[in-house]
Design a protein around this motif. Structure first.
Motif, PDB file in Angstrom:
ATOM      1  N   GLN A 159       0.835  -1.201   0.000  1.00 41.42           N
ATOM      2  CA  GLN A 159       0.000   0.000   0.000  1.00 41.42           C
ATOM      3  C   GLN A 159       0.867   1.247   0.000  1.00 41.42           C
ATOM      4  OE1 GLN A 159      -2.101  -1.006   3.540  1.00 41.42           O
ATOM      5  NE2 GLN A 159      -3.864  -1.796   2.407  1.00 41.42           N
ATOM      6  N   ILE A 160       0.204   2.371  -0.297  1.00 37.08           N
ATOM      7  CA  ILE A 160       0.929   3.648  -0.244  1.00 37.08           C
ATOM      8  C   ILE A 160       1.440   3.850   1.171  1.00 37.08           C
ATOM      9  CG2 ILE A 160       0.596   6.172  -0.344  1.00 37.08           C
ATOM     10  CD1 ILE A 160      -1.237   5.685  -2.728  1.00 37.08           C
ATOM     11  N   GLY A 161       2.688   4.265   1.266  1.00 37.12           N
ATOM     12  CA  GLY A 161       3.287   4.448   2.589  1.00 37.12           C
ATOM     13  C   GLY A 161       4.211   3.303   2.970  1.00 37.12           C
ATOM     14  N   ASP A 162       4.082   2.151   2.302  1.00 38.85           N
ATOM     15  CA  ASP A 162       4.967   1.018   2.592  1.00 38.85           C
ATOM     16  C   ASP A 162       6.379   1.315   2.086  1.00 38.85           C
ATOM     17  OD1 ASP A 162       2.804  -0.189   3.583  1.00 38.85           O
ATOM     18  OD2 ASP A 162       2.675  -1.799   2.087  1.00 38.85           O
ATOM     19  N   VAL A 175      12.876   2.605  -0.833  1.00 42.59           N
ATOM     20  CA  VAL A 175      11.942   3.621  -1.340  1.00 42.59           C
ATOM     21  C   VAL A 175      10.621   3.493  -0.604  1.00 42.59           C
ATOM     22  CG1 VAL A 175      12.917   3.861  -3.656  1.00 42.59           C
ATOM     23  CG2 VAL A 175      11.231   2.067  -3.197  1.00 42.59           C
ATOM     24  N   GLU A 176       9.916   4.624  -0.503  1.00 41.08           N
ATOM     25  CA  GLU A 176       8.561   4.608   0.037  1.00 41.08           C
ATOM     26  C   GLU A 176       7.605   4.627  -1.143  1.00 41.08           C
ATOM     27  OE1 GLU A 176       5.485   7.458   2.451  1.00 41.08           O
ATOM     28  OE2 GLU A 176       7.621   7.919   2.546  1.00 41.08           O
ATOM     29  N   VAL A 177       6.579   3.791  -1.076  1.00 35.28           N
ATOM     30  CA  VAL A 177       5.589   3.792  -2.149  1.00 35.28           C
ATOM     31  C   VAL A 177       4.706   5.014  -1.957  1.00 35.28           C
ATOM     32  CG1 VAL A 177       3.666   2.555  -3.208  1.00 35.28           C
ATOM     33  CG2 VAL A 177       5.626   1.280  -2.317  1.00 35.28           C
ATOM     34  N   VAL A 178       4.742   5.930  -2.948  1.00 34.68           N
ATOM     35  CA  VAL A 178       3.948   7.164  -2.817  1.00 34.68           C
ATOM     36  C   VAL A 178       2.767   7.164  -3.775  1.00 34.68           C
ATOM     37  CG1 VAL A 178       5.896   8.539  -1.984  1.00 34.68           C
ATOM     38  CG2 VAL A 178       5.440   8.404  -4.445  1.00 34.68           C
ATOM     39  N   GLY A 179       2.736   6.225  -4.673  1.00 35.78           N
ATOM     40  CA  GLY A 179       1.611   6.200  -5.613  1.00 35.78           C
ATOM     41  C   GLY A 179       1.424   4.819  -6.209  1.00 35.78           C
ATOM     42  N   ILE A 180       0.220   4.603  -6.734  1.00 37.52           N
ATOM     43  CA  ILE A 180      -0.091   3.332  -7.397  1.00 37.52           C
ATOM     44  C   ILE A 180      -0.530   3.657  -8.818  1.00 37.52           C
ATOM     45  CG2 ILE A 180      -1.626   1.311  -7.444  1.00 37.52           C
ATOM     46  CD1 ILE A 180       0.154   1.192  -5.028  1.00 37.52           C
TER      47      ILE A 180
END
Lengths: 855, 262
Positions: A159-162, A175-180
């Motif tokens: 999810q975003i934020g992972d 890296v932080e996931v900021v978008g899908i």
């Protein structure tokens, strides 16, 4: 006459059901594979055409290898700047795409596609050609941010934020996931991680000045071809590949095509088996229908139908059967394609079933195959029907089982068989792999044909032996079932042939794969001396951190790295050979046993030296001390001295022609972007293997792409690779068995009808229903086991020959999987029992009086 | 009848008996009575012929007595056993162990040789044939030289002799022969009839033969005449001429009563 034909067709429709089913299966596989591959290629053609830039500049394609090296080819990002000013160029943009990355989540679980497709890290550059669009969150900005594709995010619960770890060749980063981002086109099955362009170049390629390609868009009014010409002129055509979007789409489609071809050929293989086996079934059905209709045909002849009319009548029936079977098969093929497309979805490739492509070739092929097969299969029976004399109408019906002499078959069978055996003998005697393989192919085809032709001749001797115990064990019931199977050798032969084909295939492949496994085992035993091997299950290279971690693990005594480099060597005989060379650390003798004909490891791995297989060297007139020019990717080259010649079985397998190897330093120097492919690890003095294994596994927890294997695990890994081949064969066998069972059911059902009076008589004089059922079951078992024995015998011969060919490739061990052989024979008996279920039931339900009164 | 019918159950000297034996085909208005309440006793140790025109029910009678067909009403005994109401398995066993059969054609299993055909019922039962009896049967029928031959290698007459031997081999209580001479030339036919006669006189067997040939019927001890599902007459010690005369009367009656019928 046509009316009579139609009536007859409808009257016998019950007896034609199984034949129609055989046609249906063959046509379904043909049509299904055509529809599937048409649909997939259309989808991808569109995808590639719409996502490729007008012109793309790529690094010069040079040495390609089937062995992955872990390197990514790059070009300077400045190419884009140079092109911006070129006339006709609207925009030029450097792209970054790295396929050599591994992404893991916070629990060190891999974030990868569901299927076997790669994980790609790419630069985030949204334009109208993007395959994705941002559906939640935002675009990545600066270091430490990424966008993940929606399919992978869903499949792996990201999810975003992972936070994700991306293991790239230059190093691992978080890296932080900021978008899908969601695919706007067909998802080809890959997992995509997007990074800000500058970050992508630095993190994935090691420098912001590098790119993997440059996309160039044409100014209005400039054609792709024109643009390509100008771009090529600007960048220097010799240094880069310049491709228009059409060319990109074509080469992408070619790459995908090889994968699709596999599926297509598998499907066509199934279709082929279905056709081959189906032919036997149809021949049998028509032969039996004609035998049963002898009087009727005689009557037709007596009242004035000529031979041609009788023949045409039977063939018309066959064509009708073919038409019905093909039509149903076409429908089933659509269903099959639908299922396959859905199945691809399970592997992450989301094709849309609504966009199924059914080209004109599909129905045409379906009908040509379906009708053609039935026509050909019915031709001989039809000729026989035409030969029925008008007197047959008057005489008592021919007693079933009167066979015509098999002399012609004996002659044809022995001639073809002798040719086939000669080819196989040639294959065994051959010393060149390619000629051995083609002789093998020829021999296999010829011996198969010979066995099919001579099958009826083998019925008597083989079944005499097989059923010898029957009279003793089952009394007169056993005696009758054995003799029933012998009654019409032609029919028994054709019925069993269907099973034989499938089992011969299995027999041959089982011997081949068992021999391969054993050879590999022996090689591993002989050559692998390391306590542990650390590598990826698909032999994909891994980042340098893995090597560092392993080196840093307590209790590790020695680590020898293996790294591959695509090379081209120019040899003294003038040949230029592209192959793969392996690089090793110095102490390779401690982890592997290499046998040398000349020289030793120290000489082989020394700077400026190279080693190769002695046989290869001799073939190309290389001697110790010869200097060979070796080309590496990116136009690099080196003059290396041959310092050692090895004498190793199997040293040349799997894309490693020549068995070239050299010091790993040379590989690092000439392929700077490469990664290690395997680590051979020995425990330090005083450290137990179990303890070391535990420690290594703990150290490598964050690297799920590599596993620690000891020799036993390593053998298993190789066995698994070989087993994939077997699964395919077993699937083919499954289909062949289904159709063969249909054939046995068909033969028995028609035999039961034919023997109505006999069965009535037996029941009248006191044969119990149970005994009758047993009689039919035993007959079925005899036929099935006959087919199995013939098939396995043929398969074993093939297997032995395949092993001889493999021996030329260094796989000298021979293993015959007796377990499989026994299982197949037992299995075929079970198949026989299963096939007899319905015919036996039907016979036992037969009304005794009706059977006696039957005239 | 030759023997006075007892009121209940089979008496000594009776091989098979039927009481009120009725066989109907179809239902409602289309019902056809193949056998219409037939009472019959088959004397043990005798050669009984059943005659009648086509459709008279003579084959049906034989099938019902032999346990090959079910009855619509009435009772049938074979020896002491009431066979009406028996299940298929019991009927099969009964046919196997206690009844012998000869049919008009297709009497033999083509895959088995003569000897195997002869001993087939006992083989099926898993019993050893009585060798002495078997030898006597084989010699009586003159099959000694043909035992290893398959049916296809035998003439029609020889085939019927093998069938006859099979019927006799297990020493059944009753042998049913359905038109055993129908497919033979007259010489072979006579030979077979002679053997059936010999089976009764010399071997003490009981034979019931269905035929429409007065000449064949003349070899029997007693002829039962069937017409329209009933036993209408009987003739002890028949001659061919007398039987022919009797049969002609059926045609006359038939022509008068039902001119439509063939």
């Amino acid at each position: 006459m046509l009316k009579a034909t139609l009536r007859s067709f409808l009257a016998h429709k019950g007896r034609l059901v199984l034949s129609a089913l055989a046609v249906l299966l063959s046509v379904a596989f043909v049509a299904g594979s055509l529809i599937f591959s048409d649909t997939v290629s259309r989808t991808f053609d569109r995808l590639f055409a719409s996502t490729s830039a007008d012109v793309t500049v790529l690094p010069k394609e040079d040495l390609e290898t089937s062995v992955p090296t872990g390197a990514v080819q790059t070009l300077p990002a400045s190419v884009a700047e140079r092109l911006t000013g070129v006339e006709g160029v609207q925009a030029a943009h450097p792209d970054v795409e790295a396929g050599n990355v591994t992404v893991t989540d916070e629990d060190d679980e891999p974030v990868k596609p569901v299927g076997g497709a790669p994980t790609l890290a790419v630069d985030w550059y949204p334009d109208e050609r993007s395959v994705v669009e941002l559906t939640s969150g935002r675009a990545p900005r600066g270091d430490g941010e990424a966008v993940l594709d929606a399919d992978t995010a869903e499949a792996r619960g990201v999810q975003i934020g992972d936070t994700l770890s991306v293991q790239a060749q230059p190093g691992t980063f978080r890296v932080e996931v900021v978008g899908i981002a969601t695919f706007t086109t067909t998802n080809p099955g890959a997992a995509l991680v997007f990074l800000e362009p500058r970050v992508a170049a630095e993190r994935l390629l090691g420098s912001a000045a590098k790119a993997t390609s440059v996309s160039v868009e044409a100014a209005p009014g400039v054609s792709d071809a024109e643009l390509k010409r100008r771009v090529a002129a600007a960048v220097g055509a010799g240094d880069y590949e310049v491709k228009t979007s059409d060319e990109m789409a074509r080469s992408a489609a070619e790459e995908l095509g090889s994968f699709l071809d596999v599926i297509k050929y598998v499907m066509l293989g199934f279709a082929g088996i279905a056709v081959l086996v189906g032919v036997f079934l149809i021949v049998n059905t028509f032969s039996m229908l004609i035998a049963q209709r002898t009087r009727e045909l005689g009557l037709l002849r007596a009242i004035g139908a000529d031979r041609r009319q009788v023949r045409r009548s039977v063939l018309t029936e066959a064509v009708l059967l073919g038409l019905v079977g093909s039509t149903l098969g076409l429908a089933a093929g659509v269903g099959l394609a639908f299922g396959l497309i859905r199945l691809m979805g399970a592997f992450g490739m989301n094709l849309r079933t609504t966009e199924m492509v059914i080209g004109w070739a599909t129905p045409v092929t379906a009908y040509v195959v379906g009708v053609g097969v039935t026509f050909v299969a019915a031709y001989l029976p039809a000729r026989r029907a035409a030969g029925v004399s008008p007197m047959a109408a008057l005489a008592d019906a021919e007693i079933a089982g009167v066979g015509r002499p098999l002399r012609a078959r004996a002659v044809a069978g022995s001639v073809v068989g002798a040719l086939g055996l000669a080819a196989l003998a040639g294959c065994v005697a051959a010393t060149e792999t390619s000629s051995a393989a083609s002789l093998l192919g020829l021999g296999v085809v010829l011996t198969l044909i010979a066995t099919v032709i001579a099958g009826p001749l083998l019925v008597r001797p083989v079944i005499r032996v097989l059923g010898a115990a029957f009279p003793a064990v089952f009394g007169s019931v056993g005696r009758m079932s054995q003799r029933n199977a012998l009654r019409n050798p032609r029919r028994t032969g054709a019925t069993a042939a269907a099973l034989m084909v499938g089992l011969a295939l299995v027999g041959g492949m089982s011997v081949a794969s068992a021999s391969m496994s054993r050879s590999v085992d022996q090689q591993i035993d002989k050559t692998l001396g390391a306590d542990f091997v650390i590598q990826n299950a698909h032999f994909i290279p891994f980042p340098a951190e893995v090597t560092e971690r392993v080196r840093g693990t307590e209790g590790v005594g020695l680590v020898v790295r293996q790294r591959f480099a695509p090379v081209a060597v120019r040899l003294p005989d003038g040949k230029r050979i592209e192959t793969t060379a392996a690089g090793y650390d110095d102490r390779v003798d401690d982890v592997a046993r290499v046998t040398y004909e000349e020289g030793d490891t120290a000489a082989a791995l020394a700077d400026g030296h190279i080693a190769m297989d002695a046989g290869f060297a001799e073939e190309h007139r290389v001697r110790v001390g010869s200097t060979v020019p070796v080309e590496f990717p990116g136009g690099k080259s080196a003059e290396l001295t041959v310092a050692a010649l090895t004498d190793m079985e199997g040293g040349e397998g799997f894309g490693m022609t020549g068995g070239l190897f050299l010091g790993i330093a040379a590989v690092e120097e000439h392929v700077p972007q490469g990664q290690d492919s395997a680590l051979y690890v020995n425990a330090a003095e005083g450290t137990g293997p179990d303890e070391l294994r535990r420690r290594l596994e703990a150290a490598l927890e964050a690297y799920p792409q590599v596993q620690v294997r000891d020799q036993a695990d390593y053998k298993e890994l190789v066995h698994d690779q070989i087993a994939v081949l077997l699964y395919l064969v077993y699937a083919l066998l499954g289909l062949a068995i289904i159709i063969a069972v249909l054939g046995v059911v068909n033969t028995l059902a028609l035999s039961v009808v034919e023997r109505t009076r006999e069965i009535g008589l037996l029941r009248a004089i006191g044969l119990a229903r149970r005994q009758l059922r047993r009689m039919i079951r035993l007959e079925s078992v005899v036929i099935a086991v006959f087919g199995a024995v013939l098939g396995l015998a043929l398969g074993l011969v093939w297997g032995l020959c395949v092993q001889q060919v493999l021996a030329l490739e260094g796989m000298t061990a021979l293993a015959i999987p007796w377990g499989t052989v026994v299982a197949v024979v037992v299995g075929s008996a079970v198949v026989g029992i299963a096939a007899a279920l319905l015919p036996a039931l039907r016979a036992s339900r037969m009304n005794v009086l009706a059977a006696i009164a039957h005239e | 009848m030759s023997t006075p019918a007892a009121e209940h159950g089979p008496a000594d000297g009776i091989a098979a008996r039927a009481r009120g034996l009725t066989k109907a085909y179809g239902s409602g208005e289309t019902t056809v009575l193949a056998l219409d309440s037939v009472d019959v006793d088959i004397a043990r140790g005798r050669f009984t012929a059943v005659m009648g025109p086509s459709g008279s029910g003579k084959s049906t009678l034989m099938h019902c007595l032999a346990g090959l067909d079910t009855v619509s009403a009435g009772q049938v005994w074979l020896g002491d056993t009431e066979i009406t109401g028996l299940k298929d398995r019991e009927l099969t066993r009964l046919r196997r162990d206690r009844v012998g059969f000869m049919f008009q054609s297709f009497n033999l299993i083509p895959t088995l040789n003569a000897l195997e055909n002869i001993t087939l019922p006992m083989d099926i039962a898993g019993k050893k044939p009585d060798q002495e009896w078997l030898d006597r049967v084989i010699d009586t029928l003159g099959l000694r030289e043909r035992l290893k031959h398959r049916p296809a290698q035998l003439s029609g007459g020889q085939q019927q002799r093998v069938a006859c031997a099979r019927a006799l081999a297990s020493r059944p209580e009753l042998i049913f022969a359905d038109e055993p001479t129908g497919n033979l030339d007259s010489r072979a036919g006579l030979e077979v009839l002679g053997f059936l006669r010999e089976a009764v006189d010399g071997l003490g067997q009981t034979v019931v033969m269905v035929t429409h040939d007065p000449g064949a019927a003349a070899h029997s001890d007693l002829v039962l005449f069937l017409a329209d599902g009933r036993i209408v007459d009987e003739m002890p010690r028949p001659t061919a001429e007398a039987v022919l005369e009797r049969m002609k009367r059926f045609d006359v009656i038939r022509a008068q009563s039902d001119p439509e019928r063939d």
